[in-house]
Write an enzyme that holds these catalytic residues in place. Structure first.
Site, short mmCIF file in Angstrom:
data_model
loop_
_atom_site.label_atom_id
_atom_site.label_comp_id
_atom_site.label_asym_id
_atom_site.label_seq_id
_atom_site.Cartn_x
_atom_site.Cartn_y
_atom_site.Cartn_z
N ASP A 25 -37.58 -51.34 -38.56
CA ASP A 25 -37.01 -52.55 -37.97
C ASP A 25 -35.40 -52.59 -38.15
OD1 ASP A 25 -36.67 -55.03 -36.93
OD2 ASP A 25 -37.67 -56.18 -38.72
N HIS A 42 -32.65 -48.06 -30.37
CA HIS A 42 -33.97 -47.46 -30.48
C HIS A 42 -33.85 -45.79 -30.24
CE1 HIS A 42 -35.57 -51.22 -30.16
NE2 HIS A 42 -35.34 -51.86 -28.85
N LEU A 136 -49.26 -33.27 -41.79
CA LEU A 136 -49.40 -34.63 -41.78
C LEU A 136 -49.71 -35.30 -40.54
CD1 LEU A 136 -46.57 -36.83 -43.12
CD2 LEU A 136 -46.62 -36.72 -40.67
#
Ligand code: FPP
Length: 249
Positions: A25, A42, A136
């Site tokens: 956020d 973004h 991962l």
């Protein structure tokens, strides 16, 4: 065990969480502070995501679930929504090669049927390219909403009961967990050990409500594009100070 240094002080992280969830956020505010349009934030958020993913992979984290777009985010202005929907295309071209080199595997959870075709296509290409990687798992929550995930799971379970395939008395926590989108993750790592939210907001915002029942929470005022590798170390440092008892003593 992992040791990192900040201002000459070495910190050892004894426990590395297996699954970390991140609510990324603050991109919009980060851009605003720089007098730039929100989408600039973004873009910077994608760089931060690459940095954090590689840091997490270096630490031996098994799964990183990132909240990229919630089912509520459609209410944003159209141009911002289409910019975010285009991020997976950029992600595939610019970021996947390096993640692939780092043995990262891309997965996605969310209501994918309603995504624009180009978005879905880019995500599917990232998934296909990395599907044999054993490192991962970078799990994107894209058009994801936790309550609707539970509604969907309930419908599937009810249908199985209706067809006589499932005895209602046999429904347990595992029945529900195995009908959630996170059932595609490695079995032992379906639930996040640690959930991080950046930018100072203290909410879960419909992110993994079932799976976070026993997660530790870490909130920081740092805006997502500034979070980076050091931010992750700080979060895990605090996680190391928590005692997880899972309801026991
Ligand atoms: C929250 O900041 C961020 C988002 C809604 C989008 C985050 C997405 C990425 C960082 C990349 C996703 C990548 C792919 C491949 C899908 P905000 O806009 O709510 O910031 P604000 O609270 O300051 O307004």
């Amino acid at each position: 065990m992992f040791t990192f240094k900040k201002k000459q002080t070495a910190t050892t992280l004894e426990k590395i969480p297996n699954h970390i969830g991140i609510i990324m956020d603050g991109n919009g505010r980060w851009a605003k502070k720089r007098l730039q349009p929100r989408v600039f934030g973004h873009k910077a958020g994608m760089d931060a995501l690459q940095d954090v993913t590689i840091a997490a992979s270096d630490l031996g984290v098994k799964v990183l679930t990132v909240y990229a777009f919630s089912t509520e985010n459609w209410s944003r202005p159209d141009d911002e929504v289409s910019f975010i929907m285009n991020l997976p295309v950029e992600f595939f071209d610019k970021y996947v090669p390096k993640l692939h080199e780092n043995n990262v595997r891309v997965q996605v959870i969310g209501e994918l049927a309603h995504l624009p075709e180009a978005t879905l296509d880019a995500m599917n290409r990232a998934i296909a390219k990395t599907k044999h990687n054993s490192g991962l798992v970078l799990n994107f929550a894209l058009n994801y909403g936790g309550r609707s995930e539970l509604v969907e799971a309930t419908k599937q379970i009810a249908q199985a009961v209706q067809k006589g395939e499932l005895d209602p008395a046999a429904i347990n926590e595992d029945t529900i967990a195995s009908h959630l989108m996170t059932s595609e993750l490695p079995y032992l790592y379906r639930d996040p050990d640690l959930i991080i939210r950046t930018s100072g907001e203290l909410r879960l915002s419909n992110f993994l409500p079932w799976q976070s029942a026993y997660s530790e929470f870490y909130f920081t005022k740092t805006l997502w594009p500034d979070f980076k590798r050091d931010g992750l170390y700080e979060a895990i440092k605090e996680y190391n100070q928590r005692q997880r008892r899972f309801g026991g003593v």
